[in-house]
Design an enzyme around this catalytic site. Sequence first.
Site, PDB file in Angstrom:
ATOM      1  N   HIS A 372       0.802  -1.223   0.000  1.00 30.24           N
ATOM      2  CA  HIS A 372       0.000   0.000   0.000  1.00 30.24           C
ATOM      3  C   HIS A 372       0.830   1.265   0.000  1.00 30.24           C
ATOM      4  O   HIS A 372       0.528   2.224  -0.697  1.00 30.24           O
ATOM      5  CB  HIS A 372      -0.913   0.001   1.230  1.00 30.24           C
ATOM      6  CG  HIS A 372      -2.112  -0.853   1.040  1.00 30.24           C
ATOM      7  ND1 HIS A 372      -2.720  -1.514   2.063  1.00 30.24           N
ATOM      8  CD2 HIS A 372      -2.815  -1.135  -0.062  1.00 30.24           C
ATOM      9  CE1 HIS A 372      -3.752  -2.182   1.592  1.00 30.24           C
ATOM     10  NE2 HIS A 372      -3.824  -1.965   0.306  1.00 30.24           N
ATOM     11  N   ARG A 479      -6.383  -1.118 -16.140  1.00 29.55           N
ATOM     12  CA  ARG A 479      -6.220  -2.453 -15.543  1.00 29.55           C
ATOM     13  C   ARG A 479      -7.127  -2.560 -14.320  1.00 29.55           C
ATOM     14  O   ARG A 479      -6.757  -2.143 -13.238  1.00 29.55           O
ATOM     15  CB  ARG A 479      -4.769  -2.674 -15.127  1.00 29.55           C
ATOM     16  CG  ARG A 479      -3.774  -2.761 -16.287  1.00 29.55           C
ATOM     17  CD  ARG A 479      -2.357  -2.910 -15.738  1.00 29.55           C
ATOM     18  NE  ARG A 479      -1.426  -3.452 -16.708  1.00 29.55           N
ATOM     19  CZ  ARG A 479      -0.490  -2.734 -17.330  1.00 29.55           C
ATOM     20  NH1 ARG A 479      -0.360  -1.463 -17.090  1.00 29.55           N
ATOM     21  NH2 ARG A 479       0.335  -3.318 -18.185  1.00 29.55           N
ATOM     22  N   GLU A 614      -2.505 -11.213 -26.869  1.00 32.76           N
ATOM     23  CA  GLU A 614      -1.262 -11.486 -26.153  1.00 32.76           C
ATOM     24  C   GLU A 614      -0.924 -12.971 -26.138  1.00 32.76           C
ATOM     25  O   GLU A 614       0.112 -13.367 -25.630  1.00 32.76           O
ATOM     26  CB  GLU A 614      -1.299 -10.898 -24.735  1.00 32.76           C
ATOM     27  CG  GLU A 614      -2.583 -11.096 -23.985  1.00 32.76           C
ATOM     28  CD  GLU A 614      -2.683 -10.259 -22.701  1.00 32.76           C
ATOM     29  OE1 GLU A 614      -1.688  -9.631 -22.284  1.00 32.76           O
ATOM     30  OE2 GLU A 614      -3.771 -10.259 -22.100  1.00 32.76           O
ATOM     31  N   ASN A 637       3.762  -7.299 -23.664  1.00 37.98           N
ATOM     32  CA  ASN A 637       4.496  -7.922 -22.549  1.00 37.98           C
ATOM     33  C   ASN A 637       4.263  -9.428 -22.552  1.00 37.98           C
ATOM     34  O   ASN A 637       5.202 -10.224 -22.520  1.00 37.98           O
ATOM     35  CB  ASN A 637       4.039  -7.360 -21.199  1.00 37.98           C
ATOM     36  CG  ASN A 637       4.086  -5.850 -21.154  1.00 37.98           C
ATOM     37  OD1 ASN A 637       4.804  -5.231 -21.930  1.00 37.98           O
ATOM     38  ND2 ASN A 637       3.314  -5.254 -20.269  1.00 37.98           N
ATOM     39  N   ASP A 638       3.003  -9.798 -22.570  1.00 39.89           N
ATOM     40  CA  ASP A 638       2.699 -11.226 -22.585  1.00 39.89           C
ATOM     41  C   ASP A 638       2.957 -11.840 -23.956  1.00 39.89           C
ATOM     42  O   ASP A 638       3.440 -12.960 -24.052  1.00 39.89           O
ATOM     43  CB  ASP A 638       1.245 -11.463 -22.157  1.00 39.89           C
ATOM     44  CG  ASP A 638       1.112 -11.500 -20.649  1.00 39.89           C
ATOM     45  OD1 ASP A 638       1.943 -12.175 -20.003  1.00 39.89           O
ATOM     46  OD2 ASP A 638       0.204 -10.850 -20.096  1.00 39.89           O
ATOM     47  N   ARG A 648       8.508 -13.611 -18.634  1.00 34.56           N
ATOM     48  CA  ARG A 648       8.745 -12.165 -18.619  1.00 34.56           C
ATOM     49  C   ARG A 648       9.279 -11.670 -17.278  1.00 34.56           C
ATOM     50  O   ARG A 648       9.812 -10.577 -17.175  1.00 34.56           O
ATOM     51  CB  ARG A 648       7.477 -11.399 -19.029  1.00 34.56           C
ATOM     52  CG  ARG A 648       6.429 -11.237 -17.961  1.00 34.56           C
ATOM     53  CD  ARG A 648       5.133 -10.717 -18.556  1.00 34.56           C
ATOM     54  NE  ARG A 648       4.678  -9.487 -17.924  1.00 34.56           N
ATOM     55  CZ  ARG A 648       3.472  -8.946 -18.085  1.00 34.56           C
ATOM     56  NH1 ARG A 648       2.594  -9.505 -18.906  1.00 34.56           N
ATOM     57  NH2 ARG A 648       3.137  -7.852 -17.482  1.00 34.56           N
ATOM     58  N   CYS A 685      -0.548  -1.829 -26.172  1.00 36.67           N
ATOM     59  CA  CYS A 685      -0.594  -1.261 -24.822  1.00 36.67           C
ATOM     60  C   CYS A 685       0.432  -1.887 -23.896  1.00 36.67           C
ATOM     61  O   CYS A 685       0.427  -1.644 -22.696  1.00 36.67           O
ATOM     62  CB  CYS A 685      -1.991  -1.367 -24.224  1.00 36.67           C
ATOM     63  SG  CYS A 685      -2.538  -3.069 -24.005  1.00 36.67           S
TER      64      CYS A 685
HETATM   65  C1  PEP Z   1       0.675  -6.962 -21.695  1.00 38.89           C
HETATM   66  O1  PEP Z   1       0.714  -8.166 -21.437  1.00 38.89           O
HETATM   67  O2  PEP Z   1       1.394  -6.417 -22.539  1.00 38.89           O
HETATM   68  C2  PEP Z   1      -0.277  -6.089 -20.981  1.00 38.89           C
HETATM   69  C3  PEP Z   1      -0.475  -4.843 -21.346  1.00 38.89           C
HETATM   70  O3  PEP Z   1      -0.894  -6.613 -19.905  1.00 38.89           O
HETATM   71  P1  PEP Z   1      -0.211  -6.816 -18.478  1.00 38.89           P
HETATM   72  O4  PEP Z   1       1.129  -6.155 -18.523  1.00 38.89           O
HETATM   73  O5  PEP Z   1      -1.141  -6.185 -17.510  1.00 38.89           O
HETATM   74  O6  PEP Z   1      -0.139  -8.291 -18.377  1.00 38.89           O
HETATM   75 MG    MG Z   2      -0.846  -9.091 -20.275  1.00 35.60          MG
END
Ligand code: PEP
Ligand code: MG
Length: 758
Positions: A372, A479, A614, A637-638, A648, A685
């Site tokens: 927090h 998110r 993703e 990212n995923d 990752r 994103c």
């Molecule tokens: C991603 O996977 O690129 C993404 C934007 O989602 P997160 O990072 O929340 O998994």
């Molecule tokens: Mg993701």
Amino acid sequence: MAAAPATVSRRLLGRLRDVMAAGGSSQHRLNEVVRLIAADMVAEVCSCYVMRAGEVLELFATEGLLQTAVHETRLRVGEGLVGDIAAHARPLALADAQSHPNFAYRPETGEEIFHSLVGVPIIRGGRVIGVVAVQNKSRRHYTEEEIETLETVAMVLAELVTAGELISPDELAPVDGNAVLPTRLEGVRLTGGIAIGVAVMHEPQVVVQKLVAEDPQVEMDRLRDALGRLRHTLDEMFEAHDLAFVGEHRDVLETYRMFAEDAGWTARITEAIQSGLTAEAAVQKVHEDTRVRMSQVSDPYLRERLHDLEDIANRLLQHLVSGDESHSTAASTELPENVILVCRSIGPTELLDYDRRRLRGLVLEEGSPTMHVAILARALDIPMVGRVQDALQRISPLNPVIVDGDNGQVFVRPADDILDAFAASQVARAAKIADYAAMRTLPPVTRCGQPVRMSLNAGLMADLPQLEATGADGIGLYRTEMPFMSRAQLPDVSVQTALYSRILDLADGKPVIFRTLDVGSDKLLPYWQSEREDNPAMGWRAIRITLDRPALMRAQLRALIRAAAGRDLHVMFPMVAEVNELDRARAILEMELTRHQTSGGVPPERVRVGTMLEVPALAWQLPALLKRVDFVSIGSNDLTQFLFAMDRGNTRMAERYDVLSPAMLNFLRWIAHECRKAGVPLSVCGEMAGRPLEAMALLGVGIRNLSMSAPSIGPVKAMVRSVFLPALEDYMTGLYALPDRSLREYLRNFALDHGVLI
Ligand code: PEP
Ligand code: MG
């Protein structure tokens, strides 16, 4: 003539070992040691100074100076050559010591006949605890090797000094920052930015002195009274911070209130009082028991909650021991202008006790980004570094400290040049932020006239004001799991409705893409007990959970629909691997929309449904998929982790594969092509959209819609406004078929050659 240095060192060390092993008093051994050093280094003088309380160096033993000066001669840190060595924690070798500006003549030592001097600091645990110096009558030029020999000897002396017989160990405890080495401590980044200030230790421990009570009833009354006052202060805190802390920050405080009102907790304290303890001893006992149990919990989120509990227990103890909570932490004392707060851990309400205008940075021995206080520090824009080992021991009160949040490091007692460098980079940073802010109203259009949509990634209420501050086009990724993570229990439909509605209010007509709950993998909910999985990133997470637990999905969609009444609603589903999953999720959405309307609710103005891309499998169903969605957003990212089969979160893999590889860029180019053909808007994103060079490559493959965190908007917009796309696309055509593992350098060269601001 002196023997070869390595031999000197080894021979000397051998003799020192004998002296140390021979026994006798420490003073006697110290006398022997200085005699041996002088003899071995062919010097007329060898003296050992030890740091006493108050940062004075006292002559403890000498060979060659007048013995009457021993325990008489004292130098302040910084005074004379010996004080200079201690102040800068570095060796000094001078052929003509007396001409040095810092030379301080001490007649009682009879040192006027010695012209040259070499001295080194005696160091233990990063602190200077003494100085050993050698002097010669001749103007001798000491060699590097001789300095090294003396440094080696100083290590042996450190043992002798810290053994506790020469001076009390208390005297060696840190007092202030002058006589210590500059140190760099490593931790992890919890909040970015640079902070410069002086250390203030946050030590909230309350000492319970009276353990046994005479009358349990009196103790019960005291407890009730203290609990009442605790609740009252928490309420006041709510009021005081109501405007500044909306949303998640309010949730943080709510969690506190929940602890304070927790019947189980108070019942256990009552039980302890009935067993004969005073109220404060009972609180402490229950607290210790909980601590032991909680520390065995492996769930990091739950462990973070332990800090919240500790915070609340400390507050209650303060009420019981001193009548109120305001007298026992550094927060209530006179604070320096620029405070760097150093703590083992700290609760959010404790942080709020400190004067925000003076608080510059935070250093924690513990901590994780989901705790927090980290959420709060981010919202307050306080640079914060966590997991700094032994910070409380290695930093002393009022030490100058630099918190480099960006790189997860802390500089303690930094040398002047480091301070200057950070001060300069703080200025440059502020100037850059001002530059980017000035670009706020400039459109994100390329040099060739192509508009690019730039949106924000958000998850905290505190992110919302960034929409206005950065001039972003909307929220490309909200998110929703973030507010779920910062609560103590699953938010029900009405709580969610209020939250989403407030977000839409704050977005003030700009589109917000709500991504449904993406929990599982590394995002854990405190109240969600799921089984351990070997591969959580590829396990039961995101849409896989919400399809299996449709009540969860329905509650969230219902709340979103209610919040968006009369406004546009954008919903996006995460981790979709096959079209069928999307169909099932959409069916639930349709069901909720119908239900909303039949029960007389005002429907959203428009509903737009999209998917994250993703999981690579989904890309092989694009024709079917693109008929069913209003937009697609690539979660790079995923996607990268699944495309390369590369975890990752694994630091060993972090550099192994590059998002700017032919594989990834070919893949993205093809997806962009398919989406354009189908007329379906495509965005990215993931983190790559927020890095200027990567974002340039995304424009090159044909993507015109980027969503990123607020601090990236400025740098990426600068890139967008400086790129000429026909030249980039042309250049990249020659890259896709290359066998290289990364195209990063080619792209960087293009940017440099074409004046693209990366
Ligand atoms: C991603 O996977 O690129 C993404 C934007 O989602 P997160 O990072 O929340 O998994
Ligand atoms: Mg993701």
